[in-house]
Design an enzyme around this catalytic site. Structure first.
Site, mmCIF file in Angstrom:
data_model
loop_
_atom_site.group_PDB
_atom_site.id
_atom_site.type_symbol
_atom_site.label_atom_id
_atom_site.label_comp_id
_atom_site.label_asym_id
_atom_site.label_seq_id
_atom_site.Cartn_x
_atom_site.Cartn_y
_atom_site.Cartn_z
ATOM 1 N N LYS A 120 -3.961 10.005 -32.744
ATOM 2 C CA LYS A 120 -3.858 9.919 -34.046
ATOM 3 C C LYS A 120 -5.245 10.713 -34.483
ATOM 4 O O LYS A 120 -6.230 10.668 -33.835
ATOM 5 C CB LYS A 120 -4.313 8.465 -34.467
ATOM 6 C CG LYS A 120 -4.630 8.076 -36.067
ATOM 7 C CD LYS A 120 -4.666 6.551 -36.381
ATOM 8 C CE LYS A 120 -5.662 5.786 -35.786
ATOM 9 N NZ LYS A 120 -7.049 6.261 -36.578
ATOM 10 N N GLU A 170 -5.879 3.498 -44.679
ATOM 11 C CA GLU A 170 -6.821 2.388 -44.581
ATOM 12 C C GLU A 170 -7.542 2.277 -45.992
ATOM 13 O O GLU A 170 -7.962 3.348 -46.699
ATOM 14 C CB GLU A 170 -7.652 2.933 -43.460
ATOM 15 C CG GLU A 170 -8.940 1.946 -43.366
ATOM 16 C CD GLU A 170 -9.723 2.201 -42.159
ATOM 17 O OE1 GLU A 170 -9.209 3.037 -41.271
ATOM 18 O OE2 GLU A 170 -10.623 1.578 -42.176
ATOM 19 N N ASP A 226 -11.185 4.846 -32.320
ATOM 20 C CA ASP A 226 -12.672 5.113 -32.077
ATOM 21 C C ASP A 226 -13.412 4.055 -32.935
ATOM 22 O O ASP A 226 -14.687 4.312 -32.704
ATOM 23 C CB ASP A 226 -12.890 6.514 -32.587
ATOM 24 C CG ASP A 226 -12.407 6.570 -34.253
ATOM 25 O OD1 ASP A 226 -12.026 5.875 -35.002
ATOM 26 O OD2 ASP A 226 -12.722 7.936 -34.859
ATOM 27 N N SER A 227 -12.965 3.074 -33.371
ATOM 28 C CA SER A 227 -13.418 1.853 -33.656
ATOM 29 C C SER A 227 -14.289 1.259 -32.647
ATOM 30 O O SER A 227 -15.095 0.588 -32.729
ATOM 31 C CB SER A 227 -12.463 0.703 -34.463
ATOM 32 O OG SER A 227 -11.460 0.450 -33.375
ATOM 33 N N ASP A 240 -7.004 7.547 -30.374
ATOM 34 C CA ASP A 240 -7.641 8.507 -31.447
ATOM 35 C C ASP A 240 -8.215 9.757 -30.792
ATOM 36 O O ASP A 240 -8.933 9.730 -29.741
ATOM 37 C CB ASP A 240 -8.746 7.505 -32.003
ATOM 38 C CG ASP A 240 -8.485 6.837 -33.252
ATOM 39 O OD1 ASP A 240 -7.281 7.278 -33.940
ATOM 40 O OD2 ASP A 240 -9.089 5.851 -33.656
ATOM 41 N N GLU A 272 -7.669 11.953 -38.244
ATOM 42 C CA GLU A 272 -7.841 11.707 -39.685
ATOM 43 C C GLU A 272 -7.797 12.623 -40.435
ATOM 44 O O GLU A 272 -8.381 13.877 -40.263
ATOM 45 C CB GLU A 272 -9.147 11.021 -39.856
ATOM 46 C CG GLU A 272 -9.255 9.733 -38.855
ATOM 47 C CD GLU A 272 -10.911 8.943 -39.095
ATOM 48 O OE1 GLU A 272 -11.604 9.474 -39.818
ATOM 49 O OE2 GLU A 272 -10.987 7.972 -38.469
HETATM 50 O O1 KIV Z 1 -10.209 3.413 -34.963
HETATM 51 C C1 KIV Z 1 -9.423 2.421 -35.312
HETATM 52 O O2 KIV Z 1 -9.675 1.263 -34.853
HETATM 53 C C2 KIV Z 1 -8.740 2.810 -36.354
HETATM 54 C C3 KIV Z 1 -7.988 1.604 -37.069
HETATM 55 C C4 KIV Z 1 -8.990 1.074 -37.939
HETATM 56 C C5 KIV Z 1 -6.857 2.135 -37.719
HETATM 57 O O3 KIV Z 1 -8.588 3.899 -36.822
#
Ligand code: KIV
Length: 271
Positions: free
Chosen positions: A117, A187, A50-51, A89, A119
């Site tokens: 993934k 992280e 989600d970056s 994510d 959080e």
């Molecule tokens: O969203 C993302 O790119 C991430 C990485 C920084 C691990 O969660």
């Protein structure tokens, strides 16, 4: 199990790699062409993170990212892959309840991801991990600086420096594995904490700003290519394009450095 250069990665092979001491090289990608270059040049895992809210859409945080965004980019990335394991994510609040998480994760797996993934490790997050894993959806956890908590943290700050926070993170790491997670992203935490978590964790740890002792490393594509995305450049970032000479060369240099333990160096780590 120590060498997966030609075989497609699978979820169980990640645990084999940890047992064999074979470090995992992961990068983010958001489109088919970069995904293809990463896949053909040695990346083991790709994350549609989600970056993308910050490096593709230009926002100041990951909070505006939607399931539609992640599904769109996951489908694009998946078309470029032959051997890399694809993680996607669950964006902000897509994991607020087990049912929402199941809907979102199903879409992401149907778009081509092999793992989702999420959080955090609060009680409702552990419920979500169990709920997904019981329904055949592999899960990666993510602890430490969890960017979806940016409002509570008051910024993107190193986590786990005080002993109480470090103890909580060590507990959380065991709890997510116990709930069924197959991978754990750490992280922005002190190296010594990531080292202790990695030693105790039955599942592979992937560090970003977590020092050299994790079972693998991940970087955001734009950071690893030295691109200025308009955000403060964190100290754990290294520009691999500067030495690699081409994007393919940068991917190979990054994967080699992760595997031989030369990245991250002490200058990229937090104490
Ligand atoms: O969203 C993302 O790119 C991430 C990485 C920084 C691990 O969660």
């Amino acid at each position: 199990m120590a060498n997966h250069e030609d075989k497609p990665w699978t979820v169980p092979a990640l645990a084999d790699a940890k047992r064999a001491g074979r470090k995992l090289a992961m990068l983010t990608a958001y489109d088919a062409v970069f995904a293809r270059v990463l896949d053909r040049n040695g990346a083991d895992l790709i994350l549609v993170g989600d970056s993308l809210g910050m490096v593709v859409k230009g926002h100041g945080s990951t909070l505006p990212v939607t399931v539609d965004d992640i599904a769109y980019h996951t489908a694009a990335v998946a078309t470029g892959l032959q051997r890399t394991l694809l993680v996607a994510d669950l964006p902000f609040q897509a994991d607020a309840t087990p049912e929402r998480a199941l809907d979102a994760a199903t879409r992401l797996l149907q778009a081509g991801a092999q793992m989702v993934k999420l959080e955090g490790a609060g009680p409702h997050k552990l419920d979500v991990i169990r709920f997904l894993v019981e329904r055949e959806i592999p899960v990666s956890a993510h602890l430490g600086l969890t960017p979806q908590s940016v409002l509570r943290f008051g910024g993107f700050k190193v986590q786990g420096r005080e002993e109480r926070a470090a103890a909580k993170l060590r507990e959380d790491a065991l709890a997510v594995a116990e709930a069924g997670a197959s991978l754990l992203v750490l992280e922005c935490v002190p190296s010594s904490l990531a080292q202790a978590v990695t030693a105790a964790s039955p599942i592979p740890t992937i560090g970003i700003g977590a020092g050299p002792h994790c079972d693998g490393q991940v970087l955001v594509l734009h950071d690893f290519l030295g691109l200025d995305s308009g955000h403060r450049r964190p100290k754990f970032v290294k520009d691999f394009l500067a030495d690699g000479g081409s994007v393919a060369g940068a991917v190979r240099a990054y994967c080699d450095a992760v595997r031989d333990g030369t990245f991250p160096g002490p200058e990229h780590a937090y104490q």
